[in-house]
Scaffold this motif. Structure first.
Motif, PDB file in Angstrom:
ATOM      1  N   THR A  34       0.838  -1.195   0.000  1.00  0.00           N
ATOM      2  CA  THR A  34       0.000   0.000   0.000  1.00  0.00           C
ATOM      3  C   THR A  34       0.873   1.245   0.000  1.00  0.00           C
ATOM      4  OG1 THR A  34      -0.146   0.088   2.423  1.00  0.00           O
ATOM      5  CG2 THR A  34      -1.856  -1.166   1.253  1.00  0.00           C
ATOM      6  N   VAL A  35       0.307   2.333  -0.525  1.00  0.00           N
ATOM      7  CA  VAL A  35       0.931   3.649  -0.449  1.00  0.00           C
ATOM      8  C   VAL A  35      -0.154   4.613   0.039  1.00  0.00           C
ATOM      9  CG1 VAL A  35       2.559   3.126  -2.295  1.00  0.00           C
ATOM     10  CG2 VAL A  35       0.388   4.247  -2.851  1.00  0.00           C
ATOM     11  N   THR A  36       0.253   5.785   0.476  1.00  0.00           N
ATOM     12  CA  THR A  36      -0.701   6.742   1.040  1.00  0.00           C
ATOM     13  C   THR A  36      -0.714   8.022   0.230  1.00  0.00           C
ATOM     14  OG1 THR A  36      -0.332   5.832   3.250  1.00  0.00           O
ATOM     15  CG2 THR A  36      -1.399   7.992   3.115  1.00  0.00           C
ATOM     16  N   ALA A  37      -1.906   8.428  -0.205  1.00  0.00           N
ATOM     17  CA  ALA A  37      -2.085   9.659  -0.974  1.00  0.00           C
ATOM     18  C   ALA A  37      -1.904  10.875  -0.075  1.00  0.00           C
ATOM     19  CB  ALA A  37      -3.478   9.663  -1.603  1.00  0.00           C
ATOM     20  N   SER A  94      -8.620  -0.386  -1.465  1.00  0.00           N
ATOM     21  CA  SER A  94      -8.135   0.956  -1.124  1.00  0.00           C
ATOM     22  C   SER A  94      -9.081   1.634  -0.135  1.00  0.00           C
ATOM     23  CB  SER A  94      -8.000   1.804  -2.387  1.00  0.00           C
ATOM     24  OG  SER A  94      -6.880   1.398  -3.162  1.00  0.00           O
ATOM     25  N   GLY A  95      -8.612   2.745   0.441  1.00  0.00           N
ATOM     26  CA  GLY A  95      -9.393   3.470   1.417  1.00  0.00           C
ATOM     27  C   GLY A  95     -10.666   4.034   0.827  1.00  0.00           C
ATOM     28  N   LYS A  96     -11.666   4.184   1.689  1.00  0.00           N
ATOM     29  CA  LYS A  96     -12.986   4.643   1.260  1.00  0.00           C
ATOM     30  C   LYS A  96     -13.441   5.802   2.156  1.00  0.00           C
ATOM     31  CE  LYS A  96     -14.157   0.057  -0.513  1.00  0.00           C
ATOM     32  NZ  LYS A  96     -12.780  -0.471  -0.331  1.00  0.00           N
ATOM     33  N   GLY A 106     -11.409  16.416  -8.702  1.00  0.00           N
ATOM     34  CA  GLY A 106     -10.590  15.615  -9.609  1.00  0.00           C
ATOM     35  C   GLY A 106      -9.116  15.624  -9.267  1.00  0.00           C
ATOM     36  N   ARG A 107      -8.653  16.665  -8.585  1.00  0.00           N
ATOM     37  CA  ARG A 107      -7.238  16.743  -8.213  1.00  0.00           C
ATOM     38  C   ARG A 107      -6.867  15.617  -7.248  1.00  0.00           C
ATOM     39  NH1 ARG A 107      -2.752  20.393  -8.318  1.00  0.00           N
ATOM     40  NH2 ARG A 107      -1.087  19.186  -7.332  1.00  0.00           N
ATOM     41  N   ARG A 108      -7.807  15.174  -6.419  1.00  0.00           N
ATOM     42  CA  ARG A 108      -7.509  14.087  -5.478  1.00  0.00           C
ATOM     43  C   ARG A 108      -7.124  12.817  -6.246  1.00  0.00           C
ATOM     44  NH1 ARG A 108      -9.847  14.882  -0.180  1.00  0.00           N
ATOM     45  NH2 ARG A 108     -10.405  17.084  -0.016  1.00  0.00           N
ATOM     46  N   TRP A 109      -7.881  12.536  -7.310  1.00  0.00           N
ATOM     47  CA  TRP A 109      -7.601  11.339  -8.119  1.00  0.00           C
ATOM     48  C   TRP A 109      -6.259  11.487  -8.858  1.00  0.00           C
ATOM     49  CZ3 TRP A 109     -11.567   7.497  -8.210  1.00  0.00           C
ATOM     50  CH2 TRP A 109     -12.791   7.891  -7.644  1.00  0.00           C
ATOM     51  N   ALA A 110      -5.973  12.717  -9.302  1.00  0.00           N
ATOM     52  CA  ALA A 110      -4.691  12.984  -9.948  1.00  0.00           C
ATOM     53  C   ALA A 110      -3.545  12.779  -8.973  1.00  0.00           C
ATOM     54  CB  ALA A 110      -4.676  14.418 -10.483  1.00  0.00           C
ATOM     55  N   ASP A 111      -3.724  13.257  -7.744  1.00  0.00           N
ATOM     56  CA  ASP A 111      -2.683  13.092  -6.729  1.00  0.00           C
ATOM     57  C   ASP A 111      -2.455  11.612  -6.410  1.00  0.00           C
ATOM     58  OD1 ASP A 111      -2.417  15.828  -6.593  1.00  0.00           O
ATOM     59  OD2 ASP A 111      -3.571  16.051  -4.743  1.00  0.00           O
ATOM     60  N   ASP A 112      -3.532  10.829  -6.435  1.00  0.00           N
ATOM     61  CA  ASP A 112      -3.381   9.386  -6.209  1.00  0.00           C
ATOM     62  C   ASP A 112      -2.447   8.775  -7.254  1.00  0.00           C
ATOM     63  OD1 ASP A 112      -5.200   9.646  -4.146  1.00  0.00           O
ATOM     64  OD2 ASP A 112      -6.835   8.616  -5.184  1.00  0.00           O
ATOM     65  N   LEU A 113      -2.703   9.093  -8.526  1.00  0.00           N
ATOM     66  CA  LEU A 113      -1.875   8.533  -9.597  1.00  0.00           C
ATOM     67  C   LEU A 113      -0.439   9.029  -9.488  1.00  0.00           C
ATOM     68  CD1 LEU A 113      -1.456   6.889 -12.125  1.00  0.00           C
ATOM     69  CD2 LEU A 113      -2.544   8.717 -13.466  1.00  0.00           C
ATOM     70  N   ALA A 114      -0.266  10.293  -9.161  1.00  0.00           N
ATOM     71  CA  ALA A 114       1.084  10.825  -8.963  1.00  0.00           C
ATOM     72  C   ALA A 114       1.792  10.104  -7.824  1.00  0.00           C
ATOM     73  CB  ALA A 114       1.017  12.331  -8.683  1.00  0.00           C
ATOM     74  N   ILE A 116       1.249   6.998  -6.883  1.00  0.00           N
ATOM     75  CA  ILE A 116       1.629   5.668  -7.382  1.00  0.00           C
ATOM     76  C   ILE A 116       2.930   5.761  -8.169  1.00  0.00           C
ATOM     77  CG2 ILE A 116       0.959   3.768  -8.905  1.00  0.00           C
ATOM     78  CD1 ILE A 116      -0.693   3.882  -6.359  1.00  0.00           C
ATOM     79  N   ILE A 117       3.015   6.728  -9.076  1.00  0.00           N
ATOM     80  CA  ILE A 117       4.213   6.870  -9.902  1.00  0.00           C
ATOM     81  C   ILE A 117       5.439   7.153  -9.039  1.00  0.00           C
ATOM     82  CG2 ILE A 117       5.313   8.277 -11.687  1.00  0.00           C
ATOM     83  CD1 ILE A 117       2.505   8.716 -12.883  1.00  0.00           C
ATOM     84  N   GLU A 118       5.293   8.081  -8.099  1.00  0.00           N
ATOM     85  CA  GLU A 118       6.423   8.455  -7.251  1.00  0.00           C
ATOM     86  C   GLU A 118       6.818   7.332  -6.295  1.00  0.00           C
ATOM     87  OE1 GLU A 118       7.700  11.923  -4.012  1.00  0.00           O
ATOM     88  OE2 GLU A 118       5.706  11.932  -4.944  1.00  0.00           O
ATOM     89  N   SER A 119       5.839   6.709  -5.662  1.00  0.00           N
ATOM     90  CA  SER A 119       6.139   5.691  -4.650  1.00  0.00           C
ATOM     91  C   SER A 119       6.740   4.430  -5.264  1.00  0.00           C
ATOM     92  CB  SER A 119       4.865   5.336  -3.876  1.00  0.00           C
ATOM     93  OG  SER A 119       4.361   6.456  -3.189  1.00  0.00           O
ATOM     94  N   THR A 120       6.338   4.112  -6.479  1.00  0.00           N
ATOM     95  CA  THR A 120       6.872   2.913  -7.141  1.00  0.00           C
ATOM     96  C   THR A 120       8.170   3.201  -7.888  1.00  0.00           C
ATOM     97  OG1 THR A 120       5.553   3.334  -9.138  1.00  0.00           O
ATOM     98  CG2 THR A 120       4.556   1.936  -7.440  1.00  0.00           C
ATOM     99  N   HIS A 121       8.572   4.469  -7.915  1.00  0.00           N
ATOM    100  CA  HIS A 121       9.763   4.883  -8.667  1.00  0.00           C
ATOM    101  C   HIS A 121       9.661   4.427 -10.118  1.00  0.00           C
ATOM    102  CE1 HIS A 121      11.500   5.987  -4.803  1.00  0.00           C
ATOM    103  NE2 HIS A 121      11.240   4.773  -4.363  1.00  0.00           N
ATOM    104  N   ALA A 122       8.459   4.535 -10.668  1.00  0.00           N
ATOM    105  CA  ALA A 122       8.225   4.137 -12.052  1.00  0.00           C
ATOM    106  C   ALA A 122       8.757   5.231 -12.979  1.00  0.00           C
ATOM    107  CB  ALA A 122       6.741   3.900 -12.291  1.00  0.00           C
ATOM    108  N   HIS A 123       9.778   4.912 -13.755  1.00  0.00           N
ATOM    109  CA  HIS A 123      10.385   5.891 -14.652  1.00  0.00           C
ATOM    110  C   HIS A 123       9.677   5.865 -15.993  1.00  0.00           C
ATOM    111  CE1 HIS A 123      13.360   8.441 -16.516  1.00  0.00           C
ATOM    112  NE2 HIS A 123      13.573   7.534 -17.462  1.00  0.00           N
ATOM    113  N   LYS A 124       9.083   6.983 -16.348  1.00  0.00           N
ATOM    114  CA  LYS A 124       8.395   7.148 -17.632  1.00  0.00           C
ATOM    115  C   LYS A 124       7.401   6.019 -17.923  1.00  0.00           C
ATOM    116  CE  LYS A 124      10.524  10.869 -19.420  1.00  0.00           C
ATOM    117  NZ  LYS A 124       9.873  12.050 -20.038  1.00  0.00           N
ATOM    118  N   PRO A 125       6.435   5.807 -17.065  1.00  0.00           N
ATOM    119  CA  PRO A 125       5.468   4.734 -17.321  1.00  0.00           C
ATOM    120  C   PRO A 125       4.531   5.077 -18.474  1.00  0.00           C
ATOM    121  CG  PRO A 125       4.720   6.070 -15.492  1.00  0.00           C
ATOM    122  CD  PRO A 125       6.103   6.577 -15.845  1.00  0.00           C
TER     123      PRO A 125
END
Length: 302
Positions: A34-37, A94-96, A106-114, A116-125
């Motif tokens: 898990t990661v936390t938004a 996930s949390g509810k 909509g920014r909350r959902w955008a922050d969630d995806l950001a 995920i990208i940052e926490s997984t260290h996904a480079h250019k997914p």
């Protein structure tokens, strides 16, 4: 069906889903965490494939979970990629949160995806978003730009929540947020049926219904008013973007949605599957996976 029998059937579906998710044989070689938004919502994440491969992040749609992507996660064409899935806020494991603005903003959902990208260290997914997942990607692009991704695929994605792009089903959406349990579940069953032109087999539909039963009622009430900044997100994107829609989609108007997206960004490419509904990745998985594989290969090699 009586209410008691409906409860029993639903209980069996949820148990089956839990067993499937817990079975090592079902998801061999996967990693769950898990990661936390930023607003404190805990997001359930799963990884499969090659941990050293180019990352692909799959974003499911309304009433779904990461389990929606099974036909992609198990396809040999994608096993050399790092396959990342997560349950959207209000869905799956996930949390509810109960506050409406946790879903309308909509920014909350955008922050969630950001996150995920940052926490997984996904480079250019490469991002792959189905239905509501498309709106999540647009909001991410609006808030964070496209410098951190290689490209994005919208699968019958919501471009904007506007009447000219969304098919009206007022009775279904009304029933989905009803306080009466049977009415609520009947509404969710009707919504899932609308996802398909080619209806899935009984086992697949049961899994989808179990996914739906796990979704937050608060989320379902609020998400219909979610803000989507498509003009800012899609309009300024320079990375490759592909739209794949089913021509028989009964939830999102395929041609008007594609037209609106291309009016915002003429560089967008699109494919229309004549014999698919809202879920071409499940209705025509071989064709979809071939097109997705071609896009990913091109995007990551840029």
């Amino acid at each position: 069906m009586s209410l008691s029998k409906l409860h029993s059937a639903l209980g069996a579906l949820i148990v089956a889903l839990a067993v499937l998710a817990a079975s090592p044989a079902a998801f061999a070689g996967t990693k769950d965490y898990t990661v936390t938004a930023p607003d404190g919502v805990v997001l359930a994440v799963q990884e499969a494939g090659d941990p050293d491969g180019a990352p692909i992040i799959f974003v499911h749609g309304l009433l779904g979970s990461r389990l929606n992507w099974t036909k992609q996660l198990h396809d040999p064409r994608f096993q050399h990629y790092r396959l990342i899935t997560y349950d959207l806020r209000g869905h799956g494991r996930s949390g509810k949160p109960t506050e409406a603005d946790s879903y309308t903003d909509g920014r909350r959902w955008a922050d969630d995806l950001a996150t995920i990208i940052e926490s997984t260290h996904a480079h250019k997914p490469v991002l792959v978003g189905w239905s509501l997942g498309g709106a999540v990607i647009s909001n991410y692009l609006a808030a964070y730009g496209d410098s951190g991704i290689a490209g994005a695929v919208y699968v019958d994605g919501v471009i904007e929540l506007k009447p000219d792009q969304i098919v009206a089903h007022p009775e279904v959406y009304r029933d989905m947020i009803a306080s009466d349990l049977k009415t609520h579940l009947d509404g969710e069953r009707a919504f899932l049926r609308l996802c398909f032109y080619r209806q899935p087999d009984a086992a697949t539909f049961s899994l989808l219904l179990a996914n739906a039963a796990l979704a937050s009622w608060d989320m379902q009430r609020a998400v219909q008013s979610m803000t989507v900044d498509a003009a800012e997100g899609l309009g300024k994107a320079d990375v490759p973007l592909l739209l794949i829609y089913g021509a028989q989609d009964a939830l999102v108007k395929a041609k008007p949605s594609i037209a609106r997206a291309k009016s915002l960004n003429p560089r967008i490419q699109s494919k229309l599957y004549a014999a698919s509904g809202h879920a071409p990745f499940l209705e025509e998985p071989d064709r979809f996976n071939r097109d997705l594989s071609d896009f990913i290969r091109s995007a990551v090699s840029r």
